[in-house]
Write a protein that holds these residues in place. Structure first.
Motif, mmCIF file in Angstrom:
data_model
loop_
_atom_site.group_PDB
_atom_site.id
_atom_site.type_symbol
_atom_site.label_atom_id
_atom_site.label_comp_id
_atom_site.label_asym_id
_atom_site.label_seq_id
_atom_site.Cartn_x
_atom_site.Cartn_y
_atom_site.Cartn_z
ATOM 1 N N LEU A 1 -2.970 -36.984 -65.532
ATOM 2 C CA LEU A 1 -3.194 -35.409 -65.348
ATOM 3 C C LEU A 1 -2.316 -34.911 -64.272
ATOM 4 O O LEU A 1 -1.873 -33.654 -64.408
ATOM 5 C CB LEU A 1 -4.862 -34.916 -65.155
ATOM 6 N N HIS A 2 -2.231 -35.527 -63.158
ATOM 7 C CA HIS A 2 -1.455 -35.144 -62.060
ATOM 8 C C HIS A 2 -0.213 -34.991 -62.559
ATOM 9 O O HIS A 2 0.893 -34.062 -62.140
ATOM 10 C CB HIS A 2 -1.648 -36.098 -60.729
ATOM 11 N N GLU A 3 0.347 -35.963 -63.271
ATOM 12 C CA GLU A 3 1.746 -36.015 -63.887
ATOM 13 C C GLU A 3 1.993 -34.766 -64.699
ATOM 14 O O GLU A 3 3.042 -34.110 -64.725
ATOM 15 C CB GLU A 3 2.086 -37.225 -64.583
ATOM 16 N N LEU A 4 0.991 -34.662 -65.399
ATOM 17 C CA LEU A 4 1.230 -33.243 -66.256
ATOM 18 C C LEU A 4 1.376 -32.030 -65.605
ATOM 19 O O LEU A 4 2.106 -31.002 -65.773
ATOM 20 C CB LEU A 4 -0.223 -33.286 -67.397
ATOM 21 N N TRP A 5 0.515 -31.911 -64.445
ATOM 22 C CA TRP A 5 0.590 -30.837 -63.537
ATOM 23 C C TRP A 5 1.860 -30.586 -62.951
ATOM 24 O O TRP A 5 2.276 -29.368 -62.812
ATOM 25 C CB TRP A 5 -0.622 -30.884 -62.562
ATOM 26 N N LYS A 6 2.499 -31.807 -62.389
ATOM 27 C CA LYS A 6 3.678 -31.394 -61.593
ATOM 28 C C LYS A 6 4.710 -31.009 -62.807
ATOM 29 O O LYS A 6 5.487 -30.394 -62.355
ATOM 30 C CB LYS A 6 4.081 -32.991 -61.211
ATOM 31 N N GLN A 7 4.646 -31.671 -64.009
ATOM 32 C CA GLN A 7 5.566 -30.863 -64.886
ATOM 33 C C GLN A 7 5.462 -29.596 -65.263
ATOM 34 O O GLN A 7 6.217 -28.712 -65.597
ATOM 35 C CB GLN A 7 5.753 -31.891 -66.217
ATOM 36 N N THR B 1 -7.937 -36.131 -49.268
ATOM 37 C CA THR B 1 -6.792 -36.118 -49.993
ATOM 38 C C THR B 1 -7.234 -36.595 -51.580
ATOM 39 O O THR B 1 -7.896 -37.551 -51.765
ATOM 40 C CB THR B 1 -5.403 -36.988 -49.518
ATOM 41 N N GLY B 2 -6.811 -35.812 -52.368
ATOM 42 C CA GLY B 2 -7.297 -36.096 -53.978
ATOM 43 C C GLY B 2 -6.739 -35.245 -54.669
ATOM 44 O O GLY B 2 -6.129 -34.050 -54.455
ATOM 45 N N ILE B 3 -7.181 -35.577 -55.937
ATOM 46 C CA ILE B 3 -6.634 -34.583 -57.325
ATOM 47 C C ILE B 3 -7.831 -33.817 -57.431
ATOM 48 O O ILE B 3 -8.819 -34.162 -57.569
ATOM 49 C CB ILE B 3 -6.299 -35.513 -58.593
ATOM 50 N N ILE B 4 -7.295 -32.355 -57.589
ATOM 51 C CA ILE B 4 -8.164 -31.407 -58.076
ATOM 52 C C ILE B 4 -8.785 -31.660 -59.525
ATOM 53 O O ILE B 4 -8.079 -31.500 -60.278
ATOM 54 C CB ILE B 4 -7.872 -29.988 -57.740
ATOM 55 N N LEU B 5 -10.079 -31.850 -59.670
ATOM 56 C CA LEU B 5 -10.688 -31.986 -61.042
ATOM 57 C C LEU B 5 -11.071 -30.801 -61.629
ATOM 58 O O LEU B 5 -11.180 -30.517 -62.801
ATOM 59 C CB LEU B 5 -11.815 -33.179 -60.959
ATOM 60 N N GLN B 6 -11.861 -29.948 -60.669
ATOM 61 C CA GLN B 6 -12.400 -28.673 -60.999
ATOM 62 C C GLN B 6 -12.399 -27.761 -59.914
ATOM 63 O O GLN B 6 -12.377 -28.235 -58.748
ATOM 64 C CB GLN B 6 -14.060 -29.104 -61.206
ATOM 65 N N GLU B 7 -12.171 -26.490 -60.262
ATOM 66 C CA GLU B 7 -12.100 -25.516 -59.251
ATOM 67 C C GLU B 7 -13.026 -24.354 -59.737
ATOM 68 O O GLU B 7 -13.067 -23.851 -60.805
ATOM 69 C CB GLU B 7 -10.689 -24.548 -59.258
ATOM 70 N N PHE B 8 -13.920 -23.890 -58.838
ATOM 71 C CA PHE B 8 -14.646 -22.956 -58.907
ATOM 72 C C PHE B 8 -14.537 -21.845 -57.912
ATOM 73 O O PHE B 8 -13.486 -21.916 -56.951
ATOM 74 C CB PHE B 8 -16.154 -23.458 -58.609
ATOM 75 N N LYS B 9 -15.305 -20.609 -57.816
ATOM 76 C CA LYS B 9 -14.806 -19.709 -56.870
ATOM 77 C C LYS B 9 -15.125 -20.004 -55.569
ATOM 78 O O LYS B 9 -14.219 -19.553 -54.576
ATOM 79 C CB LYS B 9 -16.101 -18.511 -57.166
ATOM 80 N N HIS B 10 -15.945 -20.907 -55.196
ATOM 81 C CA HIS B 10 -16.190 -21.162 -53.722
ATOM 82 C C HIS B 10 -15.594 -22.640 -53.480
ATOM 83 O O HIS B 10 -15.610 -22.796 -52.156
ATOM 84 C CB HIS B 10 -17.561 -20.930 -53.293
ATOM 85 N N VAL B 11 -15.439 -23.605 -54.416
ATOM 86 C CA VAL B 11 -15.412 -24.984 -53.954
ATOM 87 C C VAL B 11 -14.485 -25.757 -55.006
ATOM 88 O O VAL B 11 -13.960 -25.179 -56.295
ATOM 89 C CB VAL B 11 -16.649 -25.710 -54.191
#
Length: 229
Positions: free
Chosen positions: A111-117, A163-173
């Protein structure tokens, strides 16, 4: 059906039989003049019950009567808006929970590799001569699911260094999976995140980033940074 005004001597013309070719096209059953006269009189009597027979006869002989068929207007049915789940229902259904067996850093490296591209395509390539403010503006509106981030500054010292990969983003976290296979829930408020890609480092001030991922594309950000949390 149009009835032309005129004296009684024209009654034969008023109720004359239609030619065979016209009755065929209109799918009408031919009738003689007496039946037609009876039909028209009965129709007017039924349509105007308070009018006397003499008045109806006078209307037939002295005025034009147009019999028209008005199609019923179709009533538009209002579409019912589909309602999504409430926050309580989402919690009860556990829609956003990641199962413990899925909380592994290695699973999300693709998923991180896809995000970079995705970011490279979004910024038309991260070249050394690229304008930093242009890349910063793109990143602020980009989807961050799959981004590798680090908490560089925080009012809560225990968050610094995560440090880590973002799996989910919400309004506050942010929900972040670390290399130690730990799922961390890091608040945006009072935290500064760094994001590195191809040598370009961008900083996200969480206090200015309290938006859902879907809302950022329409948000106008001020590119002048601040060290305030």
């Amino acid at each position: 059906m149009g009835l032309t005004p005129g004296p009684p001597c024209l009654a034969g013309q008023l109720y004359r039989r239609l030619p065979p070719e016209e009755t065929g096209e209109l799918r009408l059953q031919p009738q003689d003049s007496e039946k037609a006269k009876t039909f028209v009189h009965a129709f007017l009597k039924r349509s105007m019950p308070k009018m006397k027979d003499e008045a109806i006869q006078d209307m037939l002989t002295r005025k034009a009567v147009v019999l028209e068929h008005y199609a019923k207007k179709k009533v538009k049915q209002k579409r019912k808006k589909t309602k999504g789940f409430t926050a309580k229902q989402r919690r009860e259904l556990r829609l956003f929970e990641i199962e413990p067996e899925q909380q592994r850093y290695a699973i999300f490296l693709p998923l991180h590799e896809l995000w970079k591209q995705y970011i490279r395509d979004l910024c038309h390539g991260l070249k050394p001569d690229a304008q930093p403010h242009m890349i910063q503006g793109k990143l602020l509106k980009a989807d961050l699911h799959g981004a590798l981030v680090t908490v560089t500054k925080s009012k809560c010292p225990s968050y610094v260094g995560i440090t880590g990969i973002i799996l989910q983003e919400f309004k506050h976290v942010f929900k972040i999976i670390t290399k130690e296979d730990k799922l961390k829930v890091v608040p945006k408020l009072n935290n500064v995140f760094s994001l590195e890609l191809d040598g370009f480092i961008s900083y996200i001030y969480g206090s200015k980033f309290l938006l859902r991922a879907s809302e950022r594309s329409a948000k106008k950000f001020k590119l002048k940074g601040t060290i305030d949390l």
